[in-house]
Design a protein around this motif. Structure first.
Motif, PDB file in Angstrom:
ATOM      1  N   ARG A 111       0.833  -1.214   0.000  1.00  0.00           N
ATOM      2  CA  ARG A 111       0.000   0.000   0.000  1.00  0.00           C
ATOM      3  C   ARG A 111       0.865   1.262   0.000  1.00  0.00           C
ATOM      4  NH1 ARG A 111      -5.412   0.179   1.391  1.00  0.00           N
ATOM      5  NH2 ARG A 111      -6.424  -1.834   1.741  1.00  0.00           N
ATOM      6  N   CYS A 112       1.931   1.264   0.789  1.00  0.00           N
ATOM      7  CA  CYS A 112       2.826   2.432   0.836  1.00  0.00           C
ATOM      8  C   CYS A 112       3.436   2.703  -0.539  1.00  0.00           C
ATOM      9  CB  CYS A 112       3.930   2.206   1.874  1.00  0.00           C
ATOM     10  SG  CYS A 112       3.350   2.196   3.582  1.00  0.00           S
ATOM     11  N   VAL A 113       3.864   1.641  -1.216  1.00  0.00           N
ATOM     12  CA  VAL A 113       4.411   1.800  -2.565  1.00  0.00           C
ATOM     13  C   VAL A 113       3.348   2.367  -3.505  1.00  0.00           C
ATOM     14  CG1 VAL A 113       5.358   0.562  -4.551  1.00  0.00           C
ATOM     15  CG2 VAL A 113       6.132  -0.026  -2.256  1.00  0.00           C
ATOM     16  N   TYR A 114       2.129   1.885  -3.363  1.00  0.00           N
ATOM     17  CA  TYR A 114       1.023   2.325  -4.230  1.00  0.00           C
ATOM     18  C   TYR A 114       0.759   3.820  -4.057  1.00  0.00           C
ATOM     19  CZ  TYR A 114      -3.588   2.128  -6.476  1.00  0.00           C
ATOM     20  OH  TYR A 114      -4.667   2.329  -7.302  1.00  0.00           O
ATOM     21  N   TRP A 115       0.721   4.313  -2.807  1.00  0.00           N
ATOM     22  CA  TRP A 115       0.459   5.745  -2.571  1.00  0.00           C
ATOM     23  C   TRP A 115       1.607   6.598  -3.103  1.00  0.00           C
ATOM     24  CZ3 TRP A 115      -4.246   5.380  -2.248  1.00  0.00           C
ATOM     25  CH2 TRP A 115      -4.925   4.581  -1.342  1.00  0.00           C
ATOM     26  N   ALA A 116       2.831   6.120  -2.932  1.00  0.00           N
ATOM     27  CA  ALA A 116       3.983   6.860  -3.474  1.00  0.00           C
ATOM     28  C   ALA A 116       3.901   6.951  -4.988  1.00  0.00           C
ATOM     29  CB  ALA A 116       5.292   6.187  -3.043  1.00  0.00           C
ATOM     30  N   MET A 117       3.469   5.881  -5.615  1.00  0.00           N
ATOM     31  CA  MET A 117       3.358   5.869  -7.067  1.00  0.00           C
ATOM     32  C   MET A 117       2.261   6.808  -7.575  1.00  0.00           C
ATOM     33  SD  MET A 117       5.784   3.912  -8.107  1.00  0.00           S
ATOM     34  CE  MET A 117       6.749   4.405  -6.677  1.00  0.00           C
ATOM     35  N   ILE A 118       1.173   6.952  -6.811  1.00  0.00           N
ATOM     36  CA  ILE A 118       0.110   7.880  -7.203  1.00  0.00           C
ATOM     37  C   ILE A 118       0.643   9.312  -7.238  1.00  0.00           C
ATOM     38  CG2 ILE A 118      -2.082   8.921  -6.476  1.00  0.00           C
ATOM     39  CD1 ILE A 118      -2.999   6.228  -5.511  1.00  0.00           C
ATOM     40  N   ALA A 119       1.409   9.689  -6.198  1.00  0.00           N
ATOM     41  CA  ALA A 119       1.984  11.041  -6.170  1.00  0.00           C
ATOM     42  C   ALA A 119       2.910  11.258  -7.363  1.00  0.00           C
ATOM     43  CB  ALA A 119       2.756  11.243  -4.863  1.00  0.00           C
ATOM     44  N   SER A 120       3.738  10.264  -7.662  1.00  0.00           N
ATOM     45  CA  SER A 120       4.639  10.372  -8.807  1.00  0.00           C
ATOM     46  C   SER A 120       3.864  10.487 -10.113  1.00  0.00           C
ATOM     47  CB  SER A 120       5.554   9.144  -8.848  1.00  0.00           C
ATOM     48  OG  SER A 120       6.341   9.135 -10.019  1.00  0.00           O
ATOM     49  N   THR A 121       2.758   9.755 -10.214  1.00  0.00           N
ATOM     50  CA  THR A 121       1.949   9.764 -11.432  1.00  0.00           C
ATOM     51  C   THR A 121       1.369  11.137 -11.712  1.00  0.00           C
ATOM     52  OG1 THR A 121       1.387   7.436 -11.157  1.00  0.00           O
ATOM     53  CG2 THR A 121      -0.079   8.746 -12.530  1.00  0.00           C
ATOM     54  N   VAL A 122       0.838  11.782 -10.670  1.00  0.00           N
ATOM     55  CA  VAL A 122       0.234  13.105 -10.838  1.00  0.00           C
ATOM     56  C   VAL A 122       1.274  14.102 -11.352  1.00  0.00           C
ATOM     57  CG1 VAL A 122      -0.812  15.052  -9.618  1.00  0.00           C
ATOM     58  CG2 VAL A 122      -1.577  12.723  -9.134  1.00  0.00           C
ATOM     59  N   PHE A 123       2.465  14.094 -10.757  1.00  0.00           N
ATOM     60  CA  PHE A 123       3.529  14.998 -11.223  1.00  0.00           C
ATOM     61  C   PHE A 123       3.934  14.691 -12.661  1.00  0.00           C
ATOM     62  CE2 PHE A 123       3.970  16.304  -6.878  1.00  0.00           C
ATOM     63  CZ  PHE A 123       4.580  17.553  -6.938  1.00  0.00           C
ATOM     64  N   SER A 124       3.994  13.399 -12.992  1.00  0.00           N
ATOM     65  CA  SER A 124       4.388  13.020 -14.349  1.00  0.00           C
ATOM     66  C   SER A 124       3.393  13.537 -15.374  1.00  0.00           C
ATOM     67  CB  SER A 124       4.506  11.490 -14.457  1.00  0.00           C
ATOM     68  OG  SER A 124       5.523  11.017 -13.609  1.00  0.00           O
ATOM     69  N   MET A 125       2.118  13.456 -15.066  1.00  0.00           N
ATOM     70  CA  MET A 125       1.095  13.922 -16.005  1.00  0.00           C
ATOM     71  C   MET A 125       1.120  15.444 -16.149  1.00  0.00           C
ATOM     72  SD  MET A 125      -2.157  11.441 -15.434  1.00  0.00           S
ATOM     73  CE  MET A 125      -2.083   9.787 -16.137  1.00  0.00           C
ATOM     74  N   LEU A 126       1.390  16.137 -15.074  1.00  0.00           N
ATOM     75  CA  LEU A 126       1.493  17.600 -15.161  1.00  0.00           C
ATOM     76  C   LEU A 126       2.696  18.018 -16.005  1.00  0.00           C
ATOM     77  CD1 LEU A 126       0.648  18.622 -11.474  1.00  0.00           C
ATOM     78  CD2 LEU A 126      -0.836  18.756 -13.473  1.00  0.00           C
ATOM     79  N   GLY A 127       3.686  17.132 -16.098  1.00  0.00           N
ATOM     80  CA  GLY A 127       4.875  17.452 -16.891  1.00  0.00           C
ATOM     81  C   GLY A 127       4.767  17.105 -18.360  1.00  0.00           C
ATOM     82  N   VAL A 128       3.646  16.499 -18.775  1.00  0.00           N
ATOM     83  CA  VAL A 128       3.498  16.084 -20.177  1.00  0.00           C
ATOM     84  C   VAL A 128       3.636  17.248 -21.165  1.00  0.00           C
ATOM     85  CG1 VAL A 128       1.803  15.220 -21.856  1.00  0.00           C
ATOM     86  CG2 VAL A 128       2.245  13.956 -19.754  1.00  0.00           C
ATOM     87  N   PRO A 129       2.981  18.418 -20.933  1.00  0.00           N
ATOM     88  CA  PRO A 129       3.142  19.518 -21.897  1.00  0.00           C
ATOM     89  C   PRO A 129       4.592  19.967 -22.052  1.00  0.00           C
ATOM     90  CG  PRO A 129       1.287  19.940 -20.430  1.00  0.00           C
ATOM     91  CD  PRO A 129       2.014  18.765 -19.881  1.00  0.00           C
ATOM     92  N   TYR A 130       5.364  19.886 -20.971  1.00  0.00           N
ATOM     93  CA  TYR A 130       6.764  20.297 -21.029  1.00  0.00           C
ATOM     94  C   TYR A 130       7.601  19.275 -21.795  1.00  0.00           C
ATOM     95  CZ  TYR A 130       5.267  23.628 -17.498  1.00  0.00           C
ATOM     96  OH  TYR A 130       4.609  24.636 -16.829  1.00  0.00           O
ATOM     97  N   GLU A 131       7.301  17.991 -21.594  1.00  0.00           N
ATOM     98  CA  GLU A 131       7.998  16.962 -22.371  1.00  0.00           C
ATOM     99  C   GLU A 131       7.683  17.114 -23.856  1.00  0.00           C
ATOM    100  OE1 GLU A 131       8.310  12.080 -22.711  1.00  0.00           O
ATOM    101  OE2 GLU A 131       7.315  12.997 -20.985  1.00  0.00           O
ATOM    102  N   ALA A 132       6.422  17.435 -24.155  1.00  0.00           N
ATOM    103  CA  ALA A 132       6.039  17.662 -25.557  1.00  0.00           C
ATOM    104  C   ALA A 132       6.784  18.865 -26.133  1.00  0.00           C
ATOM    105  CB  ALA A 132       4.531  17.885 -25.645  1.00  0.00           C
ATOM    106  N   MET A 133       6.986  19.891 -25.319  1.00  0.00           N
ATOM    107  CA  MET A 133       7.729  21.068 -25.774  1.00  0.00           C
ATOM    108  C   MET A 133       9.172  20.699 -26.126  1.00  0.00           C
ATOM    109  SD  MET A 133       7.601  24.376 -26.292  1.00  0.00           S
ATOM    110  CE  MET A 133       6.144  24.905 -25.393  1.00  0.00           C
ATOM    111  N   LEU A 134       9.805  19.898 -25.280  1.00  0.00           N
ATOM    112  CA  LEU A 134      11.177  19.457 -25.554  1.00  0.00           C
ATOM    113  C   LEU A 134      11.243  18.601 -26.819  1.00  0.00           C
ATOM    114  CD1 LEU A 134      12.169  18.563 -21.900  1.00  0.00           C
ATOM    115  CD2 LEU A 134      13.274  20.314 -23.277  1.00  0.00           C
TER     116      LEU A 134
END
Length: 498
Positions: A111-134
């Motif tokens: 469960r701890c790993v799962y919650w950590a992964m959710i936080a990482s996922t949200v940040f990754s999705m917010l970074g998609v427009p920037y990755e597209a820019m690069l």
């Protein structure tokens, strides 16, 4: 150079982590944190869609439209991140309470790993427009530098996990999530400092027509990406439900090897996809199709040069790499590599369809095939069939239909010639592959596997044989001349630096 460094570091990191966590905990991490691997695929797909619009606008020479596209993309991906976070949070009670087959004493750690992964996922999705820019700016230097730093941070995390006395699974999960968040943050800062289009002002840069076009495109793309993600991650859950976490460890090993062998072709496609979109945006359909065929050919060859020796020598190489090879890992690796090689033959045709913009039929069929794959895998396991059937189902219901569909759309709608595809992609790819496979079978009889030395010797021979066949059967005169020029340039730079 970046891929050479990250490949070596990643493979050594996996060895350390498997030995530190053990097969069961490694399987739990591979299954629970597999959501990040699947969401990374989703992020890459969404970034490719956003990059399509940015590259298309750059091909038109419209800087104002790029700012509009960037701001609309930020709003869209913020909404997607919120929805995905809610869905993952809501799914936790069902996954951990009813479906996942996890030993009783390790549920809290999972469960701890799962919650950590959710936080990482949200940040990754917010970074998609920037990755597209690069990607749109074809900034491969940034990806190289950050990729190397990220791989060494993951190595540091693995070394820390080996030597600490705390719960190793929880610590490793939190560290991996933290590294992903740090990489995304670095990308956000870099883009805002270096690209004038990165201005967050959605009220100022808002155009209803562009939003409608991007929203429609993003919805269709998100549908196929989400179905692919859910089917690929879901099949790991189905595997766990029927066979337990030990088989998830074998699946994680196969995915790790597959990811590393795809690295070179993936890096090449990062540079090629903007060219495909810009060519279509500039109205140059002929160049777009030529670039797409080159992408299919070189994506396959860049992966096959590593994958085919690995398929032939998997038992010996896995034994050298890992202290204890999980059961079924060798067969899983071979089937996963074979599946991905088949997908490379048609990969850039999908980029051509996305560049043209009419993706409705393509996404509908791909979505249906992903759902069918997951259902077929569950059905096979319910009938008592062996674990490797998930790869057979993937080839039958996802890989083959998806490739033929992309080829059909490109021929009917984009004007691609079947003759060009056959002689520029299939023949240059399949001839050296078949010749190397035949050489590998013959070599195994001449030089049996008795010690690590013959394994490495045979692997090097197969690698050399594939490169030789590639030179004579896959490259035309212009490509050989370009390769010779590049090699001379590299050698000249090395001598100059000395």
């Amino acid at each position: 150079m970046k891929m050479g460094i990250t490949m070596f570091v990643s493979l050594y990191t996996t060895r350390l982590v498997l030995n530190a966590l053990g097969v069961d905990d490694f399987g739990i991490f591979g299954m629970v944190a597999g959501v990040i691997a699947m969401l990374a695929f989703l992020n890459a797909s969404m970034a490719a869609a956003t990059q399509r619009f940015m590259s298309y606008a750059e091909g038109e020479g419209n800087r104002e439209k790029q700012r509009i596209i960037f701001n609309i993309s930020v709003v869209l991906h913020l909404a997607i991140a919120v929805v995905v976070a809610i869905l993952l949070y809501a799914a936790a009670p069902f996954l951990f309470g009813h479906f996942l087959n996890i030993p009783e004493g390790r549920i809290f750690a999972a469960r701890c790993v799962y919650w950590a992964m959710i936080a990482s996922t949200v940040f990754s999705m917010l970074g998609v427009p920037y990755e597209a820019m690069l990607n749109a700016h074809e900034n491969m230097l940034y990806f190289a530098v950050i990729g190397v730093l990220e791989s060494f941070l993951k190595l540091g995390a693995a070394l820390l996990v080996v030597h600490v006395l705390a719960d190793k699974l929880i610590l490793y999960g939190v560290l991996m999530a933290g590294i992903s968040i740090l990489a995304m943050t670095a990308m956000l800062v870099y883009c805002h400092r270096n690209y004038a289009e990165c201005v967050i002002a959605p009220l100022r840069y808002w155009k209803k027509g562009v939003f409608r076009e991007m929203g429609s495109f993003a919805c269709w793309n998100f549908t196929v990406s989400a179905s692919s993600m859910l089917s690929e991650y879901g099949v790991g859950i189905v595997l766990n439900h029927f066979f337990g976490v030990a088989l998830n460890a074998a699946q994680a090993v196969a995915q790790q090897i597959n990811g590393q062998t795809m690295a070179f072709s993936g890096t090449m496609l990062k540079a090629l996809n903007p060219v495909i979109s810009k060519s279509e945006g500039a109205g140059n359909r002929r160049l777009m199709l030529r670039a797409s065929l080159s992408g299919c050919k070189f994506a396959y060859l860049l992966m096959a040069v590593f994958a085919i020796p690995l398929i032939l020598e998997a038992p010996g190489l896995l034994g050298l790499w890992l202290h204890s090879v999980p059961a079924w890992a060798v067969l899983f690796c071979r089937l996963q590599l074979a599946r991905t090689l088949m997908e490379q033959l048609f990969l850039s045709l999908g980029s051509a369809i996305y560049a043209e913009g009419n993706i409705r039929l393509y996404t509908l069929v791909k979505t249906g095939s992903g759902i069918l794959f997951l259902g077929a895998t569950y059905g096979f396991y319910s009938l008592g069939w062996p674990p490797f059937m998930m790869y057979v189902a993937a080839i039958l219901f996802v890989t083959v239909p998806g490739g033929l569909l992309a080829l059909s759309i490109c021929v009917r709608r984009l004007g691609l010639s079947l003759r060009d595809f056959s002689f520029q992609v299939l023949v240059p790819c399949l001839v050296p592959s078949g010749a190397t496979l035949a050489a590998g079978v013959a070599l195994a009889r001449i030089c049996p596997q008795l010690s690590p030395v013959p394994v490495l010797f045979r692997t090097c021979l197969l690698l050399g044989a594939f490169l030789l066949f590639l030179w004579f059967f896959s490259l035309n005169a212009r490509e050989r001349g370009t390769l010779v020029f590049l090699l001379k340039s590299v050698c000249g730079k090395i001598q100059f630096s000395k």
